[in-house]
Design a protein around this motif. Structure first.
Motif, mmCIF file in Angstrom:
data_model
loop_
_atom_site.group_PDB
_atom_site.id
_atom_site.type_symbol
_atom_site.label_atom_id
_atom_site.label_comp_id
_atom_site.label_asym_id
_atom_site.label_seq_id
_atom_site.Cartn_x
_atom_site.Cartn_y
_atom_site.Cartn_z
ATOM 1 N N LEU A 1 28.950 47.255 10.697
ATOM 2 C CA LEU A 1 28.076 47.258 9.528
ATOM 3 C C LEU A 1 28.807 47.776 8.302
ATOM 4 O O LEU A 1 28.567 47.328 7.182
ATOM 5 N N LEU A 2 29.713 48.745 8.509
ATOM 6 C CA LEU A 2 30.538 49.223 7.389
ATOM 7 C C LEU A 2 31.356 48.074 6.819
ATOM 8 O O LEU A 2 31.419 47.874 5.598
ATOM 9 N N GLY B 1 29.082 45.713 4.987
ATOM 10 C CA GLY B 1 28.724 46.246 3.676
ATOM 11 C C GLY B 1 29.845 46.045 2.676
ATOM 12 O O GLY B 1 29.617 45.672 1.518
ATOM 13 N N ILE C 1 29.926 42.435 1.551
ATOM 14 C CA ILE C 1 28.848 42.099 0.611
ATOM 15 C C ILE C 1 29.149 42.719 -0.749
ATOM 16 O O ILE C 1 29.025 42.066 -1.792
ATOM 17 N N ALA C 2 29.611 43.999 -0.740
ATOM 18 C CA ALA C 2 29.868 44.681 -2.002
ATOM 19 C C ALA C 2 30.959 43.982 -2.796
ATOM 20 O O ALA C 2 30.911 43.916 -4.028
ATOM 21 N N TRP D 1 25.278 37.460 1.567
ATOM 22 C CA TRP D 1 24.195 38.257 2.167
ATOM 23 C C TRP D 1 23.066 37.365 2.618
ATOM 24 O O TRP D 1 22.282 37.726 3.483
#
Lengths: 203, 405
Positions: free
Chosen positions: B272-273, B276, B279-280, B286
């Motif tokens: 998940l990191l 993230g 996506i960032a 997303w």
């Protein structure tokens, strides 16, 4: 549940094109654009859905041994199974003729773009294969109707998917020797791998 | 640094006419230094150093959490199988180095084979080398079982890169995800090495034991402890439903990733990191991730509604499907592959949702396969161009209606 099972099995698991590699000629020839592929796919669904149950009835009440006893008891020993292939082809040919007339009337543009491949559905091996599988698996009337629709739907899915892919890779730098049919065969193989996801599924 | 770059650039010019050498040089040069050839102030072009290579490197960076955790977990599972160092953080470095030496050969083989083929084709075509393989080469080791024979990795990588990518014209042209094609090749060609209960834990001694003389020290644990099966939670769930799973693994173990399985996909926080990060940085979509979660939850909930026997796989509560297996890894790094996914925004929603639905169907209803995401993503890769096609057509129709209506 059994009927749903038959539909899923023939649409995805035992896909006519991607598992048995039947009906390759029209599958490869008419899959250059999605529009014509869509038309041909619908035609194949229609023909398969009609021919499978019709051929079932003909086989059951005319061809198999003792089937003719409903005419006269003395015909109970007559076995016409050797005529099976010819009769099946005749039924398929007449059904295709019907489809051809419908399409010509309903959509002349599609009729022109399908060209010779529309009458050639007659000798499309997936249609005859459909009738022969129906015999081999010993389906009854309802089962063979569902089987016909399922197998046709599988062909439809496969042909519109490869048509979209071929439209997309028109701008790829495919190596010259593979352009056209070569890459289409490779795509078909890869699609076969992807369709194996449903292998072994039982509802 | 800039001096070195200048010198190298001159060298690059001097070998411009040597085809093979120049492709290789150019590949490495643009990898190490940001290319200077940017468009000038005039014109409407993109003025950014973000090229294909930088995008790829972002994904590779996001994968590092999974990679590091995967290495450690290989060691942890290895020693757990022999009943040594039961605590999660006992003998930290021994476990880490065991995993490192187990994983490093796979990484090297995947890269050497894949990049070698890529170099060869680029030189043949006289093109610059396309670094599409960097991400694939990092993904391949992460989706393999830790004890996979190296020659299988080599054969499968060669198959996927040649038939899946180079036949279609190289990076950005493939229709199926290359890393998944590699895995699916092994899955169908050598099923015993990538499915079942045995392959998910590495039982072998490796280099580490030879170098540090550990093989003598580990003579005491020649036998696997009783009751250790090495089965993954999904295999257990297929046999005995959710009860069988929690009998062997706690939910927190499954969440943090202390379970046997493919190398990189176990730890949900690490994945998940990375997700993230992607996506960032705007690398991954997303829309695909969100719709995939919704699709899986939707299908899981439907199956729950039909479940009658509480010990069956169908009855596993849908929210627990996320902690078992490789859902998040497939979601973050596989489904979002920008080349093989749908290109349109609406298409991405449909694409992700269908992956979620089909993945759960294959996982739960198909007794032949324990996990569904690999095949679900490949299946939807085939249909992504079709989804796009109909969305383009709908757009064209809508605009025509708006302008000529």
């Amino acid at each position: 549940m059994d009927l749903l099972n038959i539909f899923v099995k023939w649409a995805f698991v035992e896909n006519m094109v991607l598992a048995y590699f039947l009906g390759m000629c029209s599958y490869l020839a008419v899959s250059k654009t999605v529009k014509t592929a869509f038309g041909l796919g619908l035609a194949v669904i229609f023909v398969l859905a009609i021919t499978a149950p019709v051929n079932y009835l003909i086989r059951q009440y005319v061809l198999v041994e003792g089937a003719l006893s409903w005419i006269h008891p003395s015909l109970a020993t007559v076995d016409l199974t050797f005529l099976q292939l010819i009769i099946f082809i005749a039924v398929i040919a007449s059904m295709v003729q019907l489809v051809e007339m419908i399409i010509e009337k309903a959509s002349p543009a599609l009729y022109n773009s399908l060209g010779i491949f529309l009458p050639l559905i007659t000798v499309n091996c997936s249609i005859l294969g459909g009738s022969l599988f129906m015999v081999q698996k010993e389906y009854n009337l309802i089962e063979s109707s569902v089987f016909g629709v399922g197998a046709g739907f599988g062909f439809f899915l496969a042909i519109i998917a490869i048509a979209a892919i071929r439209e997309k890779i028109r701008y790829s730098h495919v190596p010259a020797p593979l352009r056209g049919l070569g890459i289409a065969f490779i795509i078909t193989g890869l699609m076969g791998i992807a369709f194996m996801s449903f292998m072994g599924i039982k509802l | 640094m800039s001096k070195l770059a200048k010198k190298l650039e001159e060298y690059g010019k001097s070998i411009k006419d040597k085809k093979v050498l120049h492709t290789v040089f150019d590949g490495f040069f643009t990898f190490l230094f940001a290319p200077k050839s940017v468009t000038s102030g005039q014109g409407v072009h993109i003025r950014d150093g973000m090229d294909l290579k930088r995008t790829m490197v972002h994904v590779v960076l996001a994968l590092q959490f999974c990679l590091l955790f995967g290495m450690y977990n290989i060691g942890h599972q290895h020693y757990a199988a022999f009943g040594m160092y039961p605590g999660v953080f006992d003998a930290f470095f021994t476990k880490f180095f065991y995993g490192l030496f187990q994983l490093l050969p796979i990484i090297v083989v995947a890269h050497v084979v894949g990049l070698g083929i890529e170099f060869f084709f680029a030189a043949k075509k006289g093109h610059a080398i396309e670094e599409g393989f960097l991400v694939t080469g990092m993904l391949i080791p992460l989706i393999m079982p830790p004890a996979i024979p190296l020659w299988m990795v080599a054969v499968a990588t060669a198959f996927a890169v040649i038939l899946g990518k180079e036949a279609f014209g190289g990076t950005g042209m493939n229709i199926l995800n290359i890393a998944l094609l590699t895995r699916v090749f092994i899955f169908f060609a050598y099923p015993t090495d990538i499915s079942g209960d045995v392959c998910w834990v590495s039982y072998d001694y490796n280099l580490l034991h030879d170098i540090f003389g550990l093989s003598t020290a580990s003579a005491g644990f020649a036998n696997v402890v009783d009751g250790f099966s090495g089965a993954t939670p999904l295999a257990l769930a297929a046999k005995g439903g959710w009860e069988a799973v929690v009998a062997n693994f706690s939910v927190s173990d499954m969440f943090w990733g202390w379970i046997p399985g493919s190398v990189g996909e176990m730890s949900k926080p690490a994945v998940l990191l990375g997700a993230g990060m992607l996506i960032a940085m705007g690398v991954a979509s997303w829309r695909i991730m969100l719709s995939m979660v919704l699709g899986a939850a939707f299908m899981g909930a439907i199956l729950n509604a039909f479940a009658t026997d509480p010990t069956s796989f169908i009855a596993v509560p849908f929210y627990y499907h996320f902690v078992m297996g490789s859902f998040f890894f497939a979601m973050a790094f596989m489904a979002t592959d920008p080349v093989t996914a749908s290109q349109t925004n609406t298409g991405k929603l449909i694409y992700g949702f269908m992956i979620g639905v089909i993945g759960i169907i294959v996982r739960v209803l198909n007794p032949a396969y324990p996990e569904g995401w690999m095949l679900a993503i490949l299946f939807m890769n085939v249909f992504a161009p079709l989804i796009d096609h109909y969305i383009y057509q709908a757009n064209i129709k809508r605009r025509l209606a708006r302008n000529h209506g």
